[in-house]
Scaffold this motif. Structure first.
Motif, mmCIF file in Angstrom:
data_model
loop_
_atom_site.group_PDB
_atom_site.id
_atom_site.type_symbol
_atom_site.label_atom_id
_atom_site.label_comp_id
_atom_site.label_asym_id
_atom_site.label_seq_id
_atom_site.Cartn_x
_atom_site.Cartn_y
_atom_site.Cartn_z
ATOM 1 N N VAL A 47 6.839 45.836 20.172
ATOM 2 C CA VAL A 47 7.150 46.206 21.559
ATOM 3 C C VAL A 47 5.984 46.984 22.164
ATOM 4 O O VAL A 47 5.498 46.669 23.252
ATOM 5 C CB VAL A 47 8.451 47.034 21.627
ATOM 6 C CG1 VAL A 47 8.623 47.699 22.981
ATOM 7 C CG2 VAL A 47 9.659 46.164 21.295
ATOM 8 N N VAL A 48 5.521 47.998 21.453
ATOM 9 C CA VAL A 48 4.445 48.848 21.965
ATOM 10 C C VAL A 48 3.144 48.062 22.081
ATOM 11 O O VAL A 48 2.408 48.188 23.068
ATOM 12 C CB VAL A 48 4.257 50.095 21.073
ATOM 13 C CG1 VAL A 48 3.053 50.902 21.504
ATOM 14 C CG2 VAL A 48 5.513 50.954 21.106
ATOM 15 N N TRP A 49 2.862 47.236 21.101
ATOM 16 C CA TRP A 49 1.626 46.460 21.096
ATOM 17 C C TRP A 49 1.563 45.553 22.319
ATOM 18 O O TRP A 49 0.537 45.460 22.980
ATOM 19 C CB TRP A 49 1.534 45.648 19.810
ATOM 20 C CG TRP A 49 0.207 45.001 19.613
ATOM 21 C CD1 TRP A 49 -0.927 45.570 19.110
ATOM 22 C CD2 TRP A 49 -0.138 43.640 19.910
ATOM 23 N NE1 TRP A 49 -1.946 44.653 19.083
ATOM 24 C CE2 TRP A 49 -1.494 43.459 19.571
ATOM 25 C CE3 TRP A 49 0.575 42.574 20.429
ATOM 26 C CZ2 TRP A 49 -2.148 42.251 19.732
ATOM 27 C CZ3 TRP A 49 -0.083 41.367 20.590
ATOM 28 C CH2 TRP A 49 -1.435 41.219 20.240
ATOM 29 N N HIS A 50 2.688 44.912 22.639
ATOM 30 C CA HIS A 50 2.702 44.044 23.814
ATOM 31 C C HIS A 50 2.602 44.843 25.109
ATOM 32 O O HIS A 50 1.910 44.427 26.043
ATOM 33 C CB HIS A 50 3.950 43.163 23.834
ATOM 34 C CG HIS A 50 3.815 41.960 22.976
ATOM 35 N ND1 HIS A 50 3.024 40.890 23.309
ATOM 36 C CD2 HIS A 50 4.349 41.660 21.774
ATOM 37 C CE1 HIS A 50 3.070 39.984 22.359
ATOM 38 N NE2 HIS A 50 3.867 40.429 21.408
ATOM 39 N N GLU A 64 5.187 57.822 17.138
ATOM 40 C CA GLU A 64 5.811 58.871 17.940
ATOM 41 C C GLU A 64 7.285 58.558 18.206
ATOM 42 O O GLU A 64 8.127 59.456 18.235
ATOM 43 C CB GLU A 64 5.062 59.037 19.261
ATOM 44 C CG GLU A 64 5.469 60.277 20.018
ATOM 45 C CD GLU A 64 4.618 60.510 21.260
ATOM 46 O OE1 GLU A 64 5.074 61.286 22.104
ATOM 47 O OE2 GLU A 64 3.520 59.925 21.378
ATOM 48 N N ALA A 65 7.617 57.267 18.359
ATOM 49 C CA ALA A 65 9.016 56.874 18.543
ATOM 50 C C ALA A 65 9.830 57.256 17.306
ATOM 51 O O ALA A 65 10.937 57.809 17.416
ATOM 52 C CB ALA A 65 9.118 55.378 18.811
ATOM 53 N N PHE A 66 9.287 56.999 16.118
ATOM 54 C CA PHE A 66 9.991 57.354 14.894
ATOM 55 C C PHE A 66 10.036 58.871 14.695
ATOM 56 O O PHE A 66 11.002 59.401 14.144
ATOM 57 C CB PHE A 66 9.363 56.656 13.683
ATOM 58 C CG PHE A 66 9.695 55.201 13.649
ATOM 59 C CD1 PHE A 66 10.969 54.773 13.298
ATOM 60 C CD2 PHE A 66 8.743 54.256 13.988
ATOM 61 C CE1 PHE A 66 11.285 53.430 13.284
ATOM 62 C CE2 PHE A 66 9.048 52.906 13.974
ATOM 63 C CZ PHE A 66 10.324 52.487 13.627
ATOM 64 N N LEU A 67 9.020 59.553 15.159
ATOM 65 C CA LEU A 67 9.021 61.010 15.078
ATOM 66 C C LEU A 67 10.156 61.593 15.921
ATOM 67 O O LEU A 67 10.816 62.545 15.514
ATOM 68 C CB LEU A 67 7.673 61.569 15.531
ATOM 69 C CG LEU A 67 7.470 63.066 15.398
ATOM 70 C CD1 LEU A 67 7.607 63.502 13.942
ATOM 71 C CD2 LEU A 67 6.099 63.469 15.924
ATOM 72 N N LYS A 68 10.404 61.000 17.083
ATOM 73 C CA LYS A 68 11.521 61.454 17.918
ATOM 74 C C LYS A 68 12.840 61.257 17.182
ATOM 75 O O LYS A 68 13.735 62.095 17.271
ATOM 76 C CB LYS A 68 11.534 60.716 19.254
ATOM 77 C CG LYS A 68 10.469 61.200 20.215
ATOM 78 C CD LYS A 68 10.645 60.550 21.574
ATOM 79 C CE LYS A 68 9.659 61.088 22.569
ATOM 80 N NZ LYS A 68 9.947 62.434 23.019
ATOM 81 N N ASN A 92 9.483 53.659 26.692
ATOM 82 C CA ASN A 92 9.220 54.852 27.514
ATOM 83 C C ASN A 92 7.919 55.546 27.100
ATOM 84 O O ASN A 92 7.159 55.991 27.963
ATOM 85 C CB ASN A 92 10.389 55.830 27.426
ATOM 86 C CG ASN A 92 11.626 55.295 28.117
ATOM 87 O OD1 ASN A 92 11.586 54.346 28.894
ATOM 88 N ND2 ASN A 92 12.764 55.887 27.812
ATOM 89 N N LEU A 93 7.675 55.632 25.813
ATOM 90 C CA LEU A 93 6.438 56.261 25.345
ATOM 91 C C LEU A 93 5.213 55.447 25.771
ATOM 92 O O LEU A 93 4.190 56.023 26.155
ATOM 93 C CB LEU A 93 6.468 56.429 23.824
ATOM 94 C CG LEU A 93 7.433 57.488 23.302
ATOM 95 C CD1 LEU A 93 7.564 57.389 21.779
ATOM 96 C CD2 LEU A 93 6.985 58.880 23.707
#
Length: 154
Positions: A47-50, A64-68, A92-93
């Motif tokens: 998702v982030v890569w795209h 950072e998503a997993f850290l949240k 969102n990130l």
């Protein structure tokens, strides 16, 4: 085997449900959290890569998503919502990352010209129009009428 301890052996690997892993993560079980990361990392990264068009920051944003999630796993009330929650946080990130990026002006942007007159040209045209109007008003009525018909009414 009990449903609340849904552990299945697949190719020698243990496969717990998201609910079980999430409950263990709430108890700060790093191994269970690691299994959640392993399960959803490819999706979140994809998702982030795209969204970042393959930018090098994609991995950091995914982490950072997993850290949240690690910082507050109890915010996921339903384990079925975990996948959607992770993709929404990743989205969102990535959008936050985009907002922080400096605006880059394309080299082609310098070639774009604005054909509209600038303020000085508009002001000169206005003054000229006022001078012409005053001069036309000073003409005798027949000449004023002729000028008006020729130049303004075509």
């Amino acid at each position: 085997m009990k449903a609340d301890v849904a552990t299945l052996t697949l190719s020698g690997l243990h496969h717990e449900s998201d609910a079980d892993l999430l409950a263990a993560a709430v108890r700060r079980d790093a191994k269970a959290f690691g299994r959640l990361v392993a399960r959803y990392h490819a999706l979140v990264f994809h998702v982030v890569w795209h969204l970042t068009k393959g930018h090098a920051e994609a991995e950091d944003i995914a982490q950072e998503a997993f850290l949240k999630l690690w910082n507050n796993p109890s915010q996921i009330r339903e384990a079925a919502a975990l996948k959607g929650w992770l993709t929404r946080v990743a989205h969102n990130l990535a959008m936050d990352w985009f907002r922080k990026q400096p605006v880059q002006v394309s080299a082609d942007a310098a070639d774009v010209s604005d054909d509209r007159p600038d303020a000085e040209s508009r002001m000169q045209k206005h003054w000229a129009g006022e001078r012409i109007t005053k001069a036309v008003h000073r003409l005798p009525e027949r000449q004023r009428f002729a000028v008006t018909l020729v130049h303004f009414e075509h």
